[in-house]
Write a protein that holds these residues in place. Structure first.
Motif, short mmCIF file in Angstrom:
data_model
loop_
_atom_site.label_atom_id
_atom_site.label_comp_id
_atom_site.label_asym_id
_atom_site.label_seq_id
_atom_site.Cartn_x
_atom_site.Cartn_y
_atom_site.Cartn_z
N LEU A 62 0.83 -1.21 0.00
CA LEU A 62 0.00 0.00 0.00
C LEU A 62 0.86 1.25 0.00
CD1 LEU A 62 -2.63 -1.08 2.69
CD2 LEU A 62 -2.73 -1.40 0.20
N LEU A 63 0.27 2.33 -0.47
CA LEU A 63 0.92 3.62 -0.35
C LEU A 63 0.76 4.13 1.08
CD1 LEU A 63 -0.19 5.27 -3.70
CD2 LEU A 63 2.18 4.97 -2.95
N PRO A 64 1.78 4.79 1.63
CA PRO A 64 1.67 5.29 3.01
C PRO A 64 0.76 6.50 3.09
CG PRO A 64 3.74 5.99 2.03
CD PRO A 64 3.09 5.08 1.02
N GLU A 65 0.38 6.84 4.30
CA GLU A 65 -0.41 8.05 4.50
C GLU A 65 0.41 9.28 4.10
OE1 GLU A 65 -1.88 8.30 8.44
OE2 GLU A 65 -3.00 6.42 8.34
N ASN A 66 -0.31 10.26 3.59
CA ASN A 66 0.30 11.55 3.19
C ASN A 66 1.33 11.38 2.08
OD1 ASN A 66 -1.21 12.89 5.22
ND2 ASN A 66 0.36 12.36 6.75
N TRP A 67 1.17 10.34 1.26
CA TRP A 67 2.14 10.08 0.19
C TRP A 67 2.18 11.18 -0.86
CZ3 TRP A 67 0.31 9.35 -4.85
CH2 TRP A 67 -1.08 9.16 -4.98
N ASN A 68 1.08 11.95 -0.99
CA ASN A 68 1.02 12.99 -2.03
C ASN A 68 0.76 14.38 -1.45
OD1 ASN A 68 -1.59 12.45 -1.20
ND2 ASN A 68 -2.49 12.68 -3.24
N LYS A 69 1.09 14.59 -0.18
CA LYS A 69 0.79 15.88 0.45
C LYS A 69 1.89 16.91 0.27
CE LYS A 69 -3.08 14.29 1.89
NZ LYS A 69 -4.32 14.69 1.16
N GLY A 70 3.11 16.50 0.03
CA GLY A 70 4.20 17.46 -0.11
C GLY A 70 4.31 17.99 -1.53
N PRO A 71 5.24 18.92 -1.76
CA PRO A 71 5.45 19.45 -3.12
C PRO A 71 6.04 18.42 -4.06
CG PRO A 71 7.11 20.30 -1.60
CD PRO A 71 6.12 19.56 -0.77
N ASN A 72 6.78 17.46 -3.50
CA ASN A 72 7.37 16.39 -4.28
C ASN A 72 7.00 15.05 -3.65
OD1 ASN A 72 8.74 18.21 -6.08
ND2 ASN A 72 10.26 18.54 -4.47
N TYR A 73 7.41 13.97 -4.33
CA TYR A 73 7.10 12.62 -3.85
C TYR A 73 8.40 11.93 -3.46
CZ TYR A 73 2.82 13.55 -6.51
OH TYR A 73 1.66 14.10 -7.01
N THR A 74 8.40 11.30 -2.29
CA THR A 74 9.57 10.55 -1.82
C THR A 74 9.07 9.27 -1.15
OG1 THR A 74 10.72 12.62 -1.39
CG2 THR A 74 11.71 10.63 -0.52
N LEU A 75 9.42 8.13 -1.72
CA LEU A 75 8.96 6.85 -1.20
C LEU A 75 10.14 5.89 -1.09
CD1 LEU A 75 5.72 6.47 -3.38
CD2 LEU A 75 5.83 7.08 -0.95
N ARG A 76 10.08 5.00 -0.11
CA ARG A 76 11.14 4.03 0.14
C ARG A 76 10.64 2.63 -0.21
NH1 ARG A 76 11.86 3.62 5.50
NH2 ARG A 76 14.10 3.17 5.45
#
Length: 284
Positions: A62-76
């Motif tokens: 699943l995508l984590p919470e707040n995955w698209n809330k910032g100006p950019n996207y950063t995922l691990r």
């Protein structure tokens, strides 16, 4: 046209889980990239750019919470004990996505024109991203393979999910398999098994299939057509002289075939050629 279930399995379910979070077209692209990475065996460790992880972490699909809330996207992401960081950076009209492998600093990158890639924010995949098959191919070649090669193994050829390696279950959607060549071993035809084929060879003038044909093929080497240059029976008693028919010329047989093309010495007539017993002159 509906989505191919083999290539997009799981996307609809993941989309429904985050559908309320989608508010801009870049979100659709990141969602699709995340789904494809997960499809290839990666697990998401959450949001952020921390380069350390606990070996006990298993990650999630699943995508984590707040995955698209910032100006950019950063995922691990994690696969086979290797940590990867995904960065999504939006420019005026494009979104640039980088995938960094932490242990060797290899990086894959891909860029999409946002308006040309995404048509809608909600709905079926073919309406959201009409060129999704091409996008999948690009993600595989440009983003994943430079940092973590993905073997081209079709899921249908594997025995079970537990026996597959993560990188073996992400087939290239645009890969073309080699043509299947028919077996060279011919099987005997059973008319009772397929009565529709009865008489089908008569429809082929040269009889290239099973059985005969309607026209003699001058290039045939079958026992009854033979060669018009005197190398076999031609439906005439004995043989024609060598060269009597020019090579390759049309030649229609005009008698039953010579089933014994090998010359043999004259033999005594058999009993069928002798008069019946007790008849001195059968025509008196």
């Amino acid at each position: 046209m509906s989505s191919n279930p083999k290539f997009v399995f799981g996307f609809e379910l993941l989309q429904k889980l985050v559908d309320n979070d989608i508010c801009k077209k870049e979100d659709v692209i990141i969602l699709f990239v995340h789904w494809y990475i997960i499809k290839c065996g990666f697990k998401c460790l959450g949001y952020g750019d921390v380069k350390l992880f606990d070996t006990s972490e298993r990650g999630s699909e699943l995508l984590p919470e707040n995955w698209n809330k910032g100006p950019n996207y950063t995922l691990r992401y994690l696969i086979d004990g290797k940590l990867f960081l995904l960065y999504g950076i939006k420019s005026d009209e494009d979104i640039l996505i980088n995938l960094l492998r932490i242990d060797n600093n290899n990086i894959g990158n891909i860029q999409f024109p946002i308006e040309q890639t995404v048509n809608k924010l909600h709905g079926p995949l073919e309406e959201l991203i009409p060129s999704y098959l091409t996008i999948m191919h690009r993600i595989r070649k440009e983003l994943l393979e430079p940092v973590f090669p993905i073997d081209s193994v079709d899921m249908s050829t594997q025995t079970s999910t537990s026996e597959r390696k993560p990188r073996d279950i992400c087939p290239d959607p645009l890969r073309v398999d080699p043509p299947q060549r028919p077996s060279s071993v011919s099987q005997p035809w059973n008319p009772e098994a397929d009565p529709r084929r009865v008489g089908s060879s008569d429809l082929d003038p040269l009889g290239r299939g099973r059985g005969g044909g309607m026209i003699y093929d001058p290039f045939s080497r079958v026992p009854w057509g033979m060669d018009p240059r005197g190398i076999g029976g031609l439906g005439v008693p004995g043989r024609l002289p060598h060269g009597a028919v020019p090579p390759g010329a049309r030649f229609d047989i005009f008698g039953p075939p010579d089933l014994n093309p090998v010359p043999r010495r004259p033999q005594n007539p058999d009993n069928d050629e002798l008069p019946p017993p007790g008849y001195d002159d059968m025509f008196m």
